[in-house]
Design a protein around this motif. Structure first.
Motif, PDB file in Angstrom:
ATOM      1  N   ILE A  12       0.853  -1.182   0.000  1.00  0.00           N
ATOM      2  CA  ILE A  12       0.000   0.000   0.000  1.00  0.00           C
ATOM      3  C   ILE A  12       0.891   1.235   0.000  1.00  0.00           C
ATOM      4  CG2 ILE A  12      -2.016   1.100   1.030  1.00  0.00           C
ATOM      5  CD1 ILE A  12      -2.428  -1.879   0.468  1.00  0.00           C
ATOM      6  N   ASN A  13       0.867   2.013  -1.077  1.00  0.00           N
ATOM      7  CA  ASN A  13       1.575   3.285  -1.164  1.00  0.00           C
ATOM      8  C   ASN A  13       0.546   4.391  -1.008  1.00  0.00           C
ATOM      9  OD1 ASN A  13       4.123   1.977  -1.924  1.00  0.00           O
ATOM     10  ND2 ASN A  13       3.090   1.541  -3.863  1.00  0.00           N
ATOM     11  N   SER A  44      -1.836 -19.853  -6.378  1.00  0.00           N
ATOM     12  CA  SER A  44      -0.762 -19.099  -5.732  1.00  0.00           C
ATOM     13  C   SER A  44      -1.287 -17.764  -5.211  1.00  0.00           C
ATOM     14  CB  SER A  44       0.381 -18.850  -6.711  1.00  0.00           C
ATOM     15  OG  SER A  44      -0.081 -18.116  -7.834  1.00  0.00           O
ATOM     16  N   ASP A  45      -0.517 -17.152  -4.301  1.00  0.00           N
ATOM     17  CA  ASP A  45      -0.887 -15.835  -3.787  1.00  0.00           C
ATOM     18  C   ASP A  45      -0.818 -14.805  -4.912  1.00  0.00           C
ATOM     19  OD1 ASP A  45      -1.332 -16.693  -1.238  1.00  0.00           O
ATOM     20  OD2 ASP A  45       0.709 -16.299  -0.555  1.00  0.00           O
ATOM     21  N   GLU A  46      -1.681 -13.795  -4.792  1.00  0.00           N
ATOM     22  CA  GLU A  46      -1.726 -12.718  -5.780  1.00  0.00           C
ATOM     23  C   GLU A  46      -1.364 -11.395  -5.107  1.00  0.00           C
ATOM     24  OE1 GLU A  46      -2.379 -12.230  -9.098  1.00  0.00           O
ATOM     25  OE2 GLU A  46      -2.189 -14.373  -9.376  1.00  0.00           O
ATOM     26  N   PRO A  47      -0.080 -11.099  -4.928  1.00  0.00           N
ATOM     27  CA  PRO A  47       0.294  -9.820  -4.314  1.00  0.00           C
ATOM     28  C   PRO A  47      -0.255  -8.667  -5.146  1.00  0.00           C
ATOM     29  CG  PRO A  47       2.177 -11.298  -4.479  1.00  0.00           C
ATOM     30  CD  PRO A  47       1.079 -11.898  -5.306  1.00  0.00           C
ATOM     31  N   ILE A  48      -0.729  -7.633  -4.483  1.00  0.00           N
ATOM     32  CA  ILE A  48      -1.358  -6.512  -5.175  1.00  0.00           C
ATOM     33  C   ILE A  48      -0.767  -5.199  -4.675  1.00  0.00           C
ATOM     34  CG2 ILE A  48      -3.250  -6.469  -3.495  1.00  0.00           C
ATOM     35  CD1 ILE A  48      -3.544  -5.614  -7.240  1.00  0.00           C
ATOM     36  N   VAL A  49      -0.564  -4.257  -5.590  1.00  0.00           N
ATOM     37  CA  VAL A  49      -0.074  -2.930  -5.239  1.00  0.00           C
ATOM     38  C   VAL A  49      -1.247  -1.960  -5.253  1.00  0.00           C
ATOM     39  CG1 VAL A  49       1.435  -1.013  -5.905  1.00  0.00           C
ATOM     40  CG2 VAL A  49       2.209  -3.380  -6.197  1.00  0.00           C
ATOM     41  N   VAL A  50      -1.383  -1.182  -4.185  1.00  0.00           N
ATOM     42  CA  VAL A  50      -2.447  -0.186  -4.060  1.00  0.00           C
ATOM     43  C   VAL A  50      -1.805   1.185  -3.901  1.00  0.00           C
ATOM     44  CG1 VAL A  50      -4.437   0.589  -2.719  1.00  0.00           C
ATOM     45  CG2 VAL A  50      -3.949  -1.868  -2.949  1.00  0.00           C
ATOM     46  N   ASN A  51      -2.246   2.147  -4.715  1.00  0.00           N
ATOM     47  CA  ASN A  51      -1.728   3.510  -4.650  1.00  0.00           C
ATOM     48  C   ASN A  51      -2.866   4.460  -4.283  1.00  0.00           C
ATOM     49  OD1 ASN A  51       1.013   2.911  -5.742  1.00  0.00           O
ATOM     50  ND2 ASN A  51      -0.147   2.335  -7.562  1.00  0.00           N
ATOM     51  N   TYR A  52      -2.798   5.032  -3.072  1.00  0.00           N
ATOM     52  CA  TYR A  52      -3.808   5.979  -2.605  1.00  0.00           C
ATOM     53  C   TYR A  52      -3.245   7.399  -2.650  1.00  0.00           C
ATOM     54  CZ  TYR A  52      -6.679   2.219  -0.508  1.00  0.00           C
ATOM     55  OH  TYR A  52      -7.460   1.123  -0.284  1.00  0.00           O
ATOM     56  N   PHE A  53      -4.063   8.330  -3.132  1.00  0.00           N
ATOM     57  CA  PHE A  53      -3.690   9.742  -3.194  1.00  0.00           C
ATOM     58  C   PHE A  53      -4.758  10.581  -2.505  1.00  0.00           C
ATOM     59  CE2 PHE A  53      -1.852   7.603  -6.823  1.00  0.00           C
ATOM     60  CZ  PHE A  53      -0.555   8.108  -6.904  1.00  0.00           C
ATOM     61  N   ASP A  54      -4.340  11.648  -1.839  1.00  0.00           N
ATOM     62  CA  ASP A  54      -5.311  12.561  -1.233  1.00  0.00           C
ATOM     63  C   ASP A  54      -5.474  13.844  -2.050  1.00  0.00           C
ATOM     64  OD1 ASP A  54      -2.972  13.967  -0.713  1.00  0.00           O
ATOM     65  OD2 ASP A  54      -3.116  13.802   1.474  1.00  0.00           O
ATOM     66  N   ASN A  55      -4.821  13.896  -3.217  1.00  0.00           N
ATOM     67  CA  ASN A  55      -4.874  15.068  -4.082  1.00  0.00           C
ATOM     68  C   ASN A  55      -5.284  14.631  -5.481  1.00  0.00           C
ATOM     69  OD1 ASN A  55      -3.401  16.842  -6.228  1.00  0.00           O
ATOM     70  ND2 ASN A  55      -3.537  18.152  -4.413  1.00  0.00           N
ATOM     71  N   VAL A  56      -6.386  15.188  -6.009  1.00  0.00           N
ATOM     72  CA  VAL A  56      -6.933  14.716  -7.281  1.00  0.00           C
ATOM     73  C   VAL A  56      -5.997  14.983  -8.450  1.00  0.00           C
ATOM     74  CG1 VAL A  56      -8.265  16.828  -7.757  1.00  0.00           C
ATOM     75  CG2 VAL A  56      -9.011  14.613  -8.718  1.00  0.00           C
ATOM     76  N   ASN A  87      -5.544   2.009  -7.981  1.00  0.00           N
ATOM     77  CA  ASN A  87      -5.170   3.413  -7.842  1.00  0.00           C
ATOM     78  C   ASN A  87      -6.412   4.214  -7.468  1.00  0.00           C
ATOM     79  OD1 ASN A  87      -2.483   2.842  -9.178  1.00  0.00           O
ATOM     80  ND2 ASN A  87      -3.873   2.378 -10.867  1.00  0.00           N
ATOM     81  N   ALA A  88      -6.312   5.066  -6.454  1.00  0.00           N
ATOM     82  CA  ALA A  88      -7.505   5.791  -6.018  1.00  0.00           C
ATOM     83  C   ALA A  88      -7.157   7.139  -5.415  1.00  0.00           C
ATOM     84  CB  ALA A  88      -8.278   4.961  -5.000  1.00  0.00           C
ATOM     85  N   CYS A  89      -8.071   8.100  -5.638  1.00  0.00           N
ATOM     86  CA  CYS A  89      -7.995   9.401  -4.978  1.00  0.00           C
ATOM     87  C   CYS A  89      -9.042   9.415  -3.876  1.00  0.00           C
ATOM     88  CB  CYS A  89      -8.259  10.517  -5.980  1.00  0.00           C
ATOM     89  SG  CYS A  89      -8.149  12.171  -5.253  1.00  0.00           S
ATOM     90  N   VAL A  90      -8.631   9.771  -2.658  1.00  0.00           N
ATOM     91  CA  VAL A  90      -9.499   9.642  -1.489  1.00  0.00           C
ATOM     92  C   VAL A  90      -9.460  10.910  -0.646  1.00  0.00           C
ATOM     93  CG1 VAL A  90      -9.933   8.288   0.603  1.00  0.00           C
ATOM     94  CG2 VAL A  90      -9.007   7.161  -1.447  1.00  0.00           C
ATOM     95  N   SER A 103     -10.710  -3.754  -2.922  1.00  0.00           N
ATOM     96  CA  SER A 103     -11.253  -5.069  -3.265  1.00  0.00           C
ATOM     97  C   SER A 103     -12.093  -5.003  -4.534  1.00  0.00           C
ATOM     98  CB  SER A 103     -12.072  -5.636  -2.103  1.00  0.00           C
ATOM     99  OG  SER A 103     -13.043  -4.717  -1.648  1.00  0.00           O
ATOM    100  N   HIS A 104     -12.729  -3.850  -4.793  1.00  0.00           N
ATOM    101  CA  HIS A 104     -13.480  -3.642  -6.039  1.00  0.00           C
ATOM    102  C   HIS A 104     -12.534  -3.684  -7.246  1.00  0.00           C
ATOM    103  CE1 HIS A 104     -16.745  -1.536  -8.470  1.00  0.00           C
ATOM    104  NE2 HIS A 104     -15.663  -1.346  -9.226  1.00  0.00           N
ATOM    105  N   GLU A 105     -11.492  -2.891  -7.187  1.00  0.00           N
ATOM    106  CA  GLU A 105     -10.558  -2.833  -8.312  1.00  0.00           C
ATOM    107  C   GLU A 105      -9.775  -4.136  -8.459  1.00  0.00           C
ATOM    108  OE1 GLU A 105     -10.839  -0.508 -10.368  1.00  0.00           O
ATOM    109  OE2 GLU A 105     -11.915   1.003  -9.220  1.00  0.00           O
ATOM    110  N   LEU A 106      -9.520  -4.812  -7.349  1.00  0.00           N
ATOM    111  CA  LEU A 106      -8.806  -6.089  -7.430  1.00  0.00           C
ATOM    112  C   LEU A 106      -9.636  -7.123  -8.190  1.00  0.00           C
ATOM    113  CD1 LEU A 106      -6.450  -7.910  -6.809  1.00  0.00           C
ATOM    114  CD2 LEU A 106      -7.429  -8.342  -4.534  1.00  0.00           C
ATOM    115  N   PHE A 107     -10.951  -7.101  -8.022  1.00  0.00           N
ATOM    116  CA  PHE A 107     -11.780  -8.017  -8.814  1.00  0.00           C
ATOM    117  C   PHE A 107     -11.571  -7.746 -10.303  1.00  0.00           C
ATOM    118  CE2 PHE A 107     -15.339  -9.337 -11.317  1.00  0.00           C
ATOM    119  CZ  PHE A 107     -15.582 -10.616 -10.850  1.00  0.00           C
TER     120      PHE A 107
END
Length: 236
Positions: A12-13, A44-56, A87-90, A103-107
């Motif tokens: 999680i970045n 096998s395991d599916e490692p996932i990278v998540v990038n969260y931003f607070d600036n649009v 990847n998400a802006c929050v 979990s939505h985007e991972l699907f």
């Protein structure tokens, strides 16, 4: 300031202001990755990278850099699954309301990889979006019959035009003043989950012709189904 949180299943970045969301995402993905492995028959395991931003602006520039163009990101978009990353802006004030973005985007990522085999032309948007909502946990509050009934009646009332679901693409044809494609997609998938066996429901995800057959008139059939179901409940 950017920070990073890593486990064996996810990285999680995130912007420093989104610490609570990052921690909660780790807990959610530890559960959802196991569920998705069963659903997609992944060993096998599916490692996932998540990038969260607070600036649009920072979020959009990041997506543009991944895509190499500046035209394909809808104005309303605050989440994507580019490059097999979430990847998400929050907004930090409401960060936990976006918990299920990962979990939505991972699907979407797993569906694209294991079912569509990275052939975007095979993607049926209403099905993919409905399944992502249904499987991610974001609509679990609708498992309460009273909450679901209120949600359904609101969507029913706000659907002024019944769209041809197979023609829906992201943009104005997906969300507009006449209907909400996300809500209709979710209800369509929920309807299918109730009329199909578990095996049929799982097998459907790779049966593109049958998905398209359902999509031809699924909204009217779904409305008829839930109208009758609610009528029966009221008569009891």
């Amino acid at each position: 300031m950017r920070k990073s949180l890593k486990t064996n299943l996810c990285e999680i970045n995130y912007s420093e202001s989104l610490e609570n969301l990052a921690q909660a995402t780790v807990s959610l993905l530890n559960k959802k990755i196991e569920e998705y492995k069963l659903f997609f028959s992944i060993s096998s395991d599916e490692p996932i990278v998540v990038n969260y931003f607070d600036n649009v602006e920072e979020f959009r520039e990041f997506i543009y850099s991944l895509r190499g163009e500046r035209d394909s990101l809808p104005e309303y978009a605050t989440g994507t699954y580019d490059n097999e990353m979430v990847n998400a802006c929050v907004n930090p004030k409401f960060q936990l309301k976006r918990l299920y973005t990962a979990s939505h985007e991972l699907f979407h990522i797993l569906y694209m990889k294991y079912i569509l085999h990275n052939d975007y032309s095979k993607r049926i948007v209403w099905y993919d979006e409905g399944m992502a909502q249904f499987m991610s946990g974001e609509k679990d509050s609708l498992n309460d019959s009273g909450v679901f009934n209120d949600f359904y009646l609101r969507v029913r009332e706000q659907t002024k035009v019944i769209p041809q679901m197979n023609n829906l693409k992201h943009g104005n044809s997906f969300i507009n003043d006449n209907y909400n494609g996300y809500d209709l997609s979710y209800l369509s998938i929920r309807y299918l989950s109730e009329i199909l066996s578990i095996e049929q429901f799982k097998n459907l995800m790779s049966d593109f012709s049958t998905i398209n057959e359902f999509g031809d008139n699924i909204i009217q059939k779904m409305f008829n189904y839930y109208d009758e179901k609610l009528k029966t409940i009221k008569q009891k």
